[in-house]
Structure formats: C-alpha cells, structure tokens
Design a protein around this motif. Structure first.
Motif, mmCIF file in Angstrom:
data_model
loop_
_atom_site.group_PDB
_atom_site.id
_atom_site.type_symbol
_atom_site.label_atom_id
_atom_site.label_comp_id
_atom_site.label_asym_id
_atom_site.label_seq_id
_atom_site.Cartn_x
_atom_site.Cartn_y
_atom_site.Cartn_z
ATOM 1 N N ALA A 139 46.236 94.928 59.093
ATOM 2 C CA ALA A 139 46.201 93.875 60.103
ATOM 3 C C ALA A 139 45.459 94.340 61.351
ATOM 4 C CB ALA A 139 47.622 93.449 60.468
ATOM 5 N N ALA A 140 45.651 95.601 61.723
ATOM 6 C CA ALA A 140 44.964 96.142 62.900
ATOM 7 C C ALA A 140 43.461 96.171 62.687
ATOM 8 C CB ALA A 140 45.484 97.544 63.216
ATOM 9 N N MET A 141 43.025 96.599 61.498
ATOM 10 C CA MET A 141 41.594 96.628 61.220
ATOM 11 C C MET A 141 41.015 95.223 61.171
ATOM 12 S SD MET A 141 40.778 99.717 58.544
ATOM 13 C CE MET A 141 41.960 99.229 57.295
ATOM 14 N N ALA A 142 41.727 94.292 60.559
ATOM 15 C CA ALA A 142 41.247 92.913 60.489
ATOM 16 C C ALA A 142 41.060 92.346 61.889
ATOM 17 C CB ALA A 142 42.212 92.052 59.681
ATOM 18 N N ALA A 143 41.967 92.690 62.799
ATOM 19 C CA ALA A 143 41.857 92.206 64.176
ATOM 20 C C ALA A 143 40.605 92.749 64.848
ATOM 21 C CB ALA A 143 43.100 92.611 64.967
ATOM 22 N N VAL A 144 40.278 94.012 64.584
ATOM 23 C CA VAL A 144 39.080 94.624 65.177
ATOM 24 C C VAL A 144 37.819 93.928 64.673
ATOM 25 C CG1 VAL A 144 37.663 96.729 65.201
ATOM 26 C CG2 VAL A 144 40.128 96.877 65.594
ATOM 27 N N TYR A 145 37.715 93.725 63.362
ATOM 28 C CA TYR A 145 36.529 93.070 62.795
ATOM 29 C C TYR A 145 36.443 91.616 63.256
ATOM 30 C CZ TYR A 145 36.627 97.086 59.594
ATOM 31 O OH TYR A 145 36.641 98.360 59.069
ATOM 32 N N ALA A 146 37.576 90.934 63.264
ATOM 33 C CA ALA A 146 37.586 89.520 63.661
ATOM 34 C C ALA A 146 37.166 89.362 65.115
ATOM 35 C CB ALA A 146 38.976 88.924 63.442
ATOM 36 N N ASP A 147 37.625 90.273 65.971
ATOM 37 C CA ASP A 147 37.272 90.196 67.388
ATOM 38 C C ASP A 147 35.771 90.363 67.586
ATOM 39 O OD1 ASP A 147 38.078 90.180 70.277
ATOM 40 O OD2 ASP A 147 37.177 92.168 70.196
ATOM 41 N N ASP A 170 22.992 91.163 56.502
ATOM 42 C CA ASP A 170 24.304 90.580 56.239
ATOM 43 C C ASP A 170 25.251 90.823 57.420
ATOM 44 O OD1 ASP A 170 23.491 89.767 53.721
ATOM 45 O OD2 ASP A 170 24.308 91.536 52.705
ATOM 46 N N ALA A 171 25.175 92.028 57.996
ATOM 47 C CA ALA A 171 26.029 92.361 59.140
ATOM 48 C C ALA A 171 25.712 91.467 60.332
ATOM 49 C CB ALA A 171 25.863 93.829 59.512
ATOM 50 N N LEU A 172 24.421 91.192 60.529
ATOM 51 C CA LEU A 172 24.020 90.288 61.613
ATOM 52 C C LEU A 172 24.560 88.879 61.360
ATOM 53 C CD1 LEU A 172 20.281 91.289 62.206
ATOM 54 C CD2 LEU A 172 22.233 91.806 63.669
ATOM 55 N N ALA A 173 24.408 88.414 60.133
ATOM 56 C CA ALA A 173 24.859 87.060 59.797
ATOM 57 C C ALA A 173 26.367 86.921 59.944
ATOM 58 C CB ALA A 173 24.423 86.707 58.372
ATOM 59 N N ALA A 174 27.092 87.991 59.624
ATOM 60 C CA ALA A 174 28.553 87.951 59.712
ATOM 61 C C ALA A 174 29.049 88.097 61.139
ATOM 62 C CB ALA A 174 29.151 89.057 58.844
ATOM 63 N N GLY A 175 28.199 88.590 62.039
ATOM 64 C CA GLY A 175 28.609 88.802 63.415
ATOM 65 C C GLY A 175 29.144 90.187 63.684
ATOM 66 N N LEU A 176 29.056 91.077 62.693
ATOM 67 C CA LEU A 176 29.544 92.440 62.867
ATOM 68 C C LEU A 176 28.525 93.332 63.555
ATOM 69 C CD1 LEU A 176 31.292 92.892 59.406
ATOM 70 C CD2 LEU A 176 32.395 92.565 61.632
ATOM 71 N N ALA A 177 27.297 92.880 63.657
ATOM 72 C CA ALA A 177 26.246 93.591 64.391
ATOM 73 C C ALA A 177 25.500 92.578 65.242
ATOM 74 C CB ALA A 177 25.287 94.304 63.434
ATOM 75 N N ASP A 178 24.898 93.065 66.316
ATOM 76 C CA ASP A 178 24.224 92.174 67.266
ATOM 77 C C ASP A 178 22.723 92.089 67.059
ATOM 78 O OD1 ASP A 178 26.626 91.642 68.878
ATOM 79 O OD2 ASP A 178 26.489 93.772 69.336
ATOM 80 N N THR A 179 22.130 93.167 66.587
ATOM 81 C CA THR A 179 20.681 93.191 66.407
ATOM 82 C C THR A 179 20.315 94.315 65.455
ATOM 83 O OG1 THR A 179 18.547 93.324 67.569
ATOM 84 C CG2 THR A 179 20.297 94.756 68.375
#
Length: 252
Positions: A139-147, A170-179
């Motif tokens: 749950a803690a990790m999911a919160a970090v990725y979701a944020d 894929d990371a950009l599309a998912a929002g896990l990376a910015d550029t």
C-alpha cells in the motif's frame, strides 16, 4: 578504503559535483559489503553544496526499507531533485526515482514496479499471516507511484500486481516520468526530422557548453505544443534569440 566504502554511489567531481550516481543494488550486500544505503546517500547529500541535486539511477532494486528511507531523504531535501533513469530503476530503485521533482528517463530506459517480496517459512496459517503482513508495504508503494502519476491507488496497485515494466515512453505516458533524457529529446514534426539535435549541433559550434545546451533544450521541449519553435519564458534573452534564429534557419 573510501573508494570501496562508496562503491556503487558517488558524488561526481568537477563540473558534475552535484550528481549522485546510484549504480548498484539498494541496501548493503551481505556478501560484498557493497550497495547503496541511506547512510551513504545522507553523506553524499551533505557533501553537495549546489542548489540542485541530480540523482542518476541504474539499479535492480533491493532492500525495501533502504529504498523508502532514501526516497524520504531526497523528498525532504529543500533543493530541487532531478532524477535521471539511465538504464533500469526497478523495485526499490523505482521508489527512489519517484522522489524527483523532475524524473527523466532514457528512451531505452526502464522502470519496473511490483509488490514487495519476502521469504517466509511455516504452515498455511503462517503463510496467510505473512501475506497479511505484506499488505501495508504494498500500500505504501502504491501511494508513492499514484502520487507521482496522479492516478488512484487502485491503478498503481494494478501495475504492481502485474509486475509492470515501463520503457521510457511508457513511463511518460503513465505519468511516472516527466521527460526523456536530454539526449533523447527530439522533434517528431516535419517528417520526423530531429530539429532539436540540429539546434544542439549549432549551439555546440557557437561554443555553448554541453550542460548549457542540455538545459536549454530541456527548456524548449518543456514549452507549449509548438515547443520546437518557441523558447519558454525564463530562458536567457540572448540565448533565446540565438536559438530562435537557428530554428528559423533550419526551417527555411
């Protein structure tokens, strides 16, 4: 002795003295004594005097708690934290990557997220209890990725359940990376012509340093949809005029 103690992690010298490189497993390796720990990150952060800290990552992950501790160390640092995923940021290393105010990733780089792992021994009741014990960690990790991705936690948990591998795009599309990394920035307009690379070459011929070129190209790429032709506010006026002139020349 200091070189050995800092194996897999270092604050770079010279004009890169604000860079921390995480190029090893997260947590101390019991067999070799190497690995990246929160203690070592703390020392590296104290040694950096610049207003921005760059964290380069190529790590398969490792100890969950060390990863979370490093994530929180970077998050609580008052300076801008830029994370660059050079190759792989997996498992605990992907948690660390989420600490960046800006997360850059190579086009051929990868983020991997999954549920926490544990080794357990016992009967079925012990196994059920072990599974229950793991729930708050996931749950803690999911919160970090979701944020970071600005998605709900259920979606992030789904990525983890599926042990998802995200390449750069894929990371950009998912929002896990910015550029993408500056070296991978390109303009796909005009039949896929790489205008930004051409601008980079022209700037180099004008004796503009590599770091200045990378910063300026990132500024251009981070602008509006027509970013290849518009320098965003805040860029040095003289440099902005030079780039605008170069782009105009390229498009004649």
């Amino acid at each position: 002795m200091m070189d050995r103690w800092s194996s897999g992690l270092r604050a770079a010298d010279g004009d890169r003295d604000n860079v921390i490189s995480i190029l090893d497993v997260i947590g101390e390796d019991w067999w070799t004594g190497e690995g990246v720990t929160a203690k070592r990150i703390s020392a590296a952060l104290r040694s950096i005097k610049a207003d921005e800290v760059i964290v380069d990552i190529n790590s398969p992950g490792g100890d969950f708690f060390e990863g979370v501790a490093i994530y929180n160390q970077l998050r609580q640092d008052s300076r801008k934290i830029t994370v660059r995923v050079l190759g792989l940021a997996a498992s605990a290393a992907s948690v660390i990557a989420m600490a960046g105010d800006e997360v850059q990733i190579g086009r051929a780089g990868f983020l991997m997220v999954h549920n926490a792992w544990v080794v357990a021994v016992g009967n079925r009741h012990d196994m059920a209890e072990a599974a229950k014990t793991m729930e708050p960690f996931d749950a803690a990790m999911a919160a970090v990725y979701a944020d970071k991705a600005k998605v709900d936690r259920a979606k992030a948990a789904g990525w983890m359940d599926a042990e998802t591998w995200f390449n750069g795009e894929d990371a950009l599309a998912a929002g896990l990376a910015d550029t993408l990394l500056a070296a991978d920035l390109e303009d796909r307009t005009e039949g896929g012509a790489n205008a930004l690379r051409k601008v980079d070459t022209l700037l180099a011929k004008q004796n503009v340093s590599r770091s200045e070129r990378r910063a300026l190209l990132a500024e251009i790429k981070g602008g509006k949809p027509d970013a290849a032709t518009t320098v965003t506010p805040g860029a040095d006026d003289g440099m902005a005029a030079l780039v605008q002139s170069m782009i105009a020349t390229l498009r004649k």
